[in-house]
Design an enzyme around this catalytic site. Structure first.
Site, PDB file in Angstrom:
ATOM      1  N   PRO A   1      -9.355  -0.667   8.090  1.00 48.64           N
ATOM      2  CA  PRO A   1      -8.503   0.485   8.400  1.00 48.64           C
ATOM      3  C   PRO A   1      -7.062   0.019   8.536  1.00 48.64           C
ATOM      4  O   PRO A   1      -6.802  -1.026   9.125  1.00 48.64           O
ATOM      5  CB  PRO A   1      -9.035   1.001   9.741  1.00 48.64           C
ATOM      6  CG  PRO A   1     -10.004   0.007  10.233  1.00 48.64           C
ATOM      7  CD  PRO A   1     -10.319  -0.965   9.143  1.00 48.64           C
TER       8      PRO A   1
ATOM      9  N   ASP B   1       0.813  -1.219   0.000  1.00 52.39           N
ATOM     10  CA  ASP B   1       0.000   0.000   0.000  1.00 52.39           C
ATOM     11  C   ASP B   1       0.846   1.268   0.000  1.00 52.39           C
ATOM     12  O   ASP B   1       0.412   2.297   0.525  1.00 52.39           O
ATOM     13  CB  ASP B   1      -0.965   0.020   1.206  1.00 52.39           C
ATOM     14  CG  ASP B   1      -1.789  -1.243   1.292  1.00 52.39           C
ATOM     15  OD1 ASP B   1      -2.296  -1.668   0.247  1.00 52.39           O
ATOM     16  OD2 ASP B   1      -1.900  -1.802   2.386  1.00 52.39           O
TER      17      ASP B   1
ATOM     18  N   GLY C   1      -4.013  -4.426  -4.197  1.00 54.60           N
ATOM     19  CA  GLY C   1      -5.004  -3.447  -4.621  1.00 54.60           C
ATOM     20  C   GLY C   1      -4.270  -2.198  -5.060  1.00 54.60           C
ATOM     21  O   GLY C   1      -3.585  -1.577  -4.273  1.00 54.60           O
ATOM     22  N   HIS C   2      -4.341  -1.899  -6.338  1.00 48.44           N
ATOM     23  CA  HIS C   2      -3.658  -0.715  -6.849  1.00 48.44           C
ATOM     24  C   HIS C   2      -4.708   0.273  -7.349  1.00 48.44           C
ATOM     25  O   HIS C   2      -5.556  -0.082  -8.158  1.00 48.44           O
ATOM     26  CB  HIS C   2      -2.716  -1.093  -7.983  1.00 48.44           C
ATOM     27  CG  HIS C   2      -1.549  -1.926  -7.536  1.00 48.44           C
ATOM     28  ND1 HIS C   2      -0.703  -2.563  -8.396  1.00 48.44           N
ATOM     29  CD2 HIS C   2      -1.088  -2.206  -6.302  1.00 48.44           C
ATOM     30  CE1 HIS C   2       0.232  -3.206  -7.711  1.00 48.44           C
ATOM     31  NE2 HIS C   2      -0.003  -3.013  -6.433  1.00 48.44           N
TER      32      HIS C   2
ATOM     33  N   GLN D   1       2.237  -6.102  -3.101  1.00 41.41           N
ATOM     34  CA  GLN D   1       2.543  -6.115  -1.659  1.00 41.41           C
ATOM     35  C   GLN D   1       3.862  -5.352  -1.419  1.00 41.41           C
ATOM     36  O   GLN D   1       4.210  -4.495  -2.209  1.00 41.41           O
ATOM     37  CB  GLN D   1       2.613  -7.532  -1.091  1.00 41.41           C
ATOM     38  CG  GLN D   1       1.263  -8.229  -0.996  1.00 41.41           C
ATOM     39  CD  GLN D   1       0.825  -8.860  -2.296  1.00 41.41           C
ATOM     40  OE1 GLN D   1       1.596  -9.524  -2.965  1.00 41.41           O
ATOM     41  NE2 GLN D   1      -0.423  -8.668  -2.677  1.00 41.41           N
TER      42      GLN D   1
ATOM     43  N   GLY E   1       1.592   2.929  -2.595  1.00 45.97           N
ATOM     44  CA  GLY E   1       1.219   3.778  -3.733  1.00 45.97           C
ATOM     45  C   GLY E   1       2.012   3.381  -4.974  1.00 45.97           C
ATOM     46  O   GLY E   1       2.347   4.228  -5.801  1.00 45.97           O
ATOM     47  N   LYS E   2       2.273   2.092  -5.106  1.00 49.89           N
ATOM     48  CA  LYS E   2       3.070   1.614  -6.254  1.00 49.89           C
ATOM     49  C   LYS E   2       2.375   1.928  -7.576  1.00 49.89           C
ATOM     50  O   LYS E   2       3.028   2.158  -8.584  1.00 49.89           O
ATOM     51  CB  LYS E   2       3.304   0.104  -6.154  1.00 49.89           C
ATOM     52  CG  LYS E   2       4.216  -0.286  -4.999  1.00 49.89           C
ATOM     53  CD  LYS E   2       4.390  -1.769  -4.910  1.00 49.89           C
ATOM     54  CE  LYS E   2       3.151  -2.504  -4.430  1.00 49.89           C
ATOM     55  NZ  LYS E   2       2.709  -2.164  -3.065  1.00 49.89           N
TER      56      LYS E   2
HETATM   57  P1  IMP Z   1      -2.523 -12.801   2.241  1.00 49.13           P
HETATM   58  O1  IMP Z   1      -1.577 -12.256   1.234  1.00 49.13           O
HETATM   59  O2  IMP Z   1      -3.966 -12.566   1.906  1.00 49.13           O
HETATM   60  O3  IMP Z   1      -2.234 -14.230   2.598  1.00 49.13           O
HETATM   61  O4  IMP Z   1      -2.296 -11.992   3.624  1.00 49.13           O
HETATM   62  C1  IMP Z   1      -1.101 -12.075   4.374  1.00 49.13           C
HETATM   63  C2  IMP Z   1      -0.736 -10.713   4.958  1.00 49.13           C
HETATM   64  O5  IMP Z   1      -0.361  -9.833   3.888  1.00 49.13           O
HETATM   65  C3  IMP Z   1      -1.885 -10.011   5.686  1.00 49.13           C
HETATM   66  O6  IMP Z   1      -1.348  -9.259   6.758  1.00 49.13           O
HETATM   67  C4  IMP Z   1      -2.438  -9.065   4.637  1.00 49.13           C
HETATM   68  O7  IMP Z   1      -3.106  -7.950   5.204  1.00 49.13           O
HETATM   69  C5  IMP Z   1      -1.164  -8.650   3.933  1.00 49.13           C
HETATM   70  N1  IMP Z   1      -1.373  -8.229   2.547  1.00 49.13           N
HETATM   71  C6  IMP Z   1      -1.606  -9.020   1.478  1.00 49.13           C
HETATM   72  N2  IMP Z   1      -1.712  -8.279   0.371  1.00 49.13           N
HETATM   73  C7  IMP Z   1      -1.528  -7.005   0.721  1.00 49.13           C
HETATM   74  C8  IMP Z   1      -1.485  -5.770  -0.016  1.00 49.13           C
HETATM   75  O8  IMP Z   1      -1.627  -5.713  -1.237  1.00 49.13           O
HETATM   76  N3  IMP Z   1      -1.269  -4.651   0.728  1.00 49.13           N
HETATM   77  C9  IMP Z   1      -1.055  -4.696   2.060  1.00 49.13           C
HETATM   78  N4  IMP Z   1      -1.078  -5.808   2.781  1.00 49.13           N
HETATM   79  C10 IMP Z   1      -1.311  -6.963   2.119  1.00 49.13           C
END
Ligand code: IMP
Length: 432
Positions: free
Chosen positions: A309, A13, A40-41, A225, A15-16
Site C-alpha cells: 500500500p 508512481d 512499474g508502469h 521513479q 502515472g508516467k
Molecule cells: P530501490 O529502488 O528498490 O532500491 O528502492 C529505493 C526506494 O525507492 C524505496 O523507497 C522504493 O519503494 C522506492 N522506489 C523504487 N522504485 C520505485 C517506483 O518505481 N515507484 C515508487 N517508488 C519506487
C-alpha cells in the site's frame, strides 16, 4: 530533431505511463535511461492492462522503437518475461524494435539477495527497497566490477565474469550477512540461456540515437521513479540508486548534450510514496483510505512492483517547485484529478514551517533529516462532488476542479497541459 523528456515530479508512481503513452503517438523512439525493474508502469489499452517494469511503455505503439539505455540496470529474467508477455498480447518484439545498450549493467539473483538481506539488516532504519537488486547492481557498476550487456557477446568471457561475481556475492552473503549462498552453477546455466536470447538485441545506442535525431526523428526519454527518489537530489538516503531527473537522460542514453523540446513533469493530484522516508503532507485515517482506495481496482494506490500500500497525502507544491528547478520542467501533466471528487475541501501545501521560519522553497537538496523537521502550511481550496470520469473537455470540469488546476499553475508558473480523469487510455483533457 526533437528530444522530449517525461519525468516523475514526486516520489514515483505519478502515472508516467499515461504521459508516455500519449507522447509516444508522435515519437519514433522511446528510451528508458534510468532504474530497472523496480519501476512499474501500467498502461490500459482497451480491455488489456500491461504492467511493464523494464521495457519502455512506448513499445506498445506498433511503430515505436524501444530503447534500454546504459543508465539502467537490467534484469534479464524480467526482460525475457516481459518480451513474452507482450508477444502474447500481440505486440511485435524483435531486434529492429527493441535495442539494448551494450553498456547497460546486468542484475543477477545475487544482487537481489544482497538487496533484501542488506535492507533487512538495517532494522528500523531500513529503506524499504523494492528488493529488485537495484542498489547492489549500481554499487557494482560504481565499483567497476559490474556485468555489462555487451559482455554476453563473448560467452566465455561473460561466464568467467559472472562466476567471479557470484563467488564474491556468496562470500558477502555467507560471511557478513550469515545467509545461505547462491547455487552458482544453476545461475550460470540460466544466464547463458538469457545471453543467447538477448544477444541479437544488443547495440551501441548513443550513435544510433544521435543519427535518429539528425534524421528528424523524435525521441522520447521515459523517466522511471520520481525526482524525489533521485540519488543526489532526492530525499537522501531514502532514494533509489539512479539519476531520476532530466539531467540523467544524456549520460543514461550515451547521448551528447543538446536542446530538449519538452520536459514534462508528471504530477499526481495528491502525493504518494512507497517505502520509508520523510513525507511532510502524509495523511492517516479515513482521508488516507479515501485517497488510496481499497486495492480492488488496478489503479488504487498499491505498488505495481511490490503490491505494497502506498503512503498518501496532500499535494506538496514546495516539493513540486523543487522538482521544477532540478529538472528544468516546462510543463505539467496532472494525473488522477478524478480521485479528489467527493471531498468537501482540498488542501495543498504551499510552504513549510521550520524552526520558526516559513520556507516557500527548499534551501537544501532534499536531505531527509531536514525535510523531517518541516511542518506543512496549507491553503484550503473548495472541493467538488461531481464525478470527473465522463468529462472529455476542460470546460466539462466543475469550477472547483478547474480552480485546483489553475492554483497549481499559479504556484509553479508551469502550464498544466494535460489532465487525466480516469484510468482509461483516453480519459485525458487538454488545456488548450
Ligand atoms: P530501490 O529502488 O528498490 O532500491 O528502492 C529505493 C526506494 O525507492 C524505496 O523507497 C522504493 O519503494 C522506492 N522506489 C523504487 N522504485 C520505485 C517506483 O518505481 N515507484 C515508487 N517508488 C519506487
Amino acid at each position: 530533431m526533437p528530444l522530449d523528456i517525461v519525468i516523475g515530479a514526486q516520489w514515483g508512481d505519478e502515472g508516467k505511463g499515461r504521459a508516455v503513452d500519449l507522447l509516444s503517438k508522435s515519437s519514433q523512439i522511446v528510451a528508458r535511461y534510468n532504474g530497472g525493474d523496480n519501476a512499474g508502469h501500467t498502461v490500459t489499452v482497451g480491455p488489456k492492462i500491461y504492467k511493464l517494469h523494464l521495457i519502455p511503455t512506448g513499445l506498445i505503439h506498433p511503430d515505436v522503437i524501444g530503447v534500454i539505455g546504459c543508465g539502467m540496470v537490467l534484469n534479464p529474467q524480467t526482460l525475457v518475461e516481459e518480451m513474452d508477455m507482450l508477444r502474447r498480447g500481440g505486440i511485435k518484439i524483435n531486434p529492429e524494435r527493441l535495442w539494448i545498450s551494450d553498456a547497460v549493467q546486468l542484475i543477477t539473483p545475487g544482487h537481489r539477495l544482497l538487496d533484501r538481506a542488506q535492507d533487512a539488516a538495517l532494522g528500523n532504519g531500513k529503506l524499504g527497497t523494492t528488493g529488485r537488486g537495484i542498489g547492489p547492481a549500481y554499487t557494482d557498476r560504481a565499483s567497476r566490477r559490474g556485468l555489462r550487456a555487451g559482455d554476453i557477446l563473448d560467452l566465455e568471457f561473460f561466464a568467467g565474469r559472472l562466476r567471479a561475481h557470484l563467488e564474491q556475492v556468496n562470500l558477502t552473503l555467507t560471511e557478513s550477512l550469515k545467509q545461505p549462498g547462491i547455487d552458482i552453477e544453476y545461475v550460470l546455466k540460466e544466464y547463458m540461456d538469457y545471453a543467447v536470447q538477448l544477444r541479437p538485441y544488443i547495440r551501441r545506442i548513443g550513435p544510433l540515437l544521435q543519427e535518429a535525431l539528425k534524421d528528424g526523428r523524435t525521441i522520447l526519454a521515459e523517466g522511471a521513479q520520481g525526482t524525489l527518489l533521485d540519488l543526489d537530489q532526492g530525499t537522501y538516503p531514502y532514494v533509489t540508486s539512479s539519476c531520476t531527473t532530466a539531467a540523467g537522460v544524456f549520460s543514461g542514453l550515451g547521448l551528447g548534450v543538446q536542446p530538449v523540446r519538452a520536459v514534462v513533469g508528471v504530477v499526481k493530484a495528491f502525493q504518494t510514496r512507497v517505502g520509508a522516508g520523510p513525507f511532510p503532507t502524509e495523511l492517516q485515517g479515513d482521508l488516507a483510505v479515501f485517497l488510496r482506495g481499497t486495492g480492488a481496482n488496478p489503479w488504487d494506490e498499491f505498488g505495481t512492483t511490490t503490491g505494497r500500500p502506498r503512503r498518501v497525502g496532500w499535494l506538496d507544491l514546495v516539493l513540486l517547485n523543487y522538482a521544477r528547478e532540478v529538472n528544468g520542467l516546462n510543463e505539467l501533466f496532472l494525473t488522477k484529478l478524478d480521485v479528489l471528487s467527493g471531498m468537501k475541501e482540498v488542501l495543498v501545501c504551499v510552504a513549510y514551517q521550520r524552526n520558526g521560519d516559513t520556507l516557500t522553497s527548499l534551501d537544501f537538496s532534499g536531505d531527509a533529516r531536514m525535510l523531517d523537521g518541516c511542518m506543512p502550511v496549507y491553503k484550503t481550496l473548495p472541493g467538488w462532488q461531481e464525478e470527473l470520469r465522463g468529462c472529455t473537455r476542460w470546460q466539462d470540469l466543475p469550477a472547483a476542479a478547474q480552480n485546483y488546476v489553475k492554483f497549481i499553475e499559479e504556484h509553479t508558473g508551469l502550464p498544466v497541459k494535460t489532465v487525466s480523469v480516469g484510468p482509461e487510455r483516453d480519459a485525458l483533457l487538454y488545456r488548450d
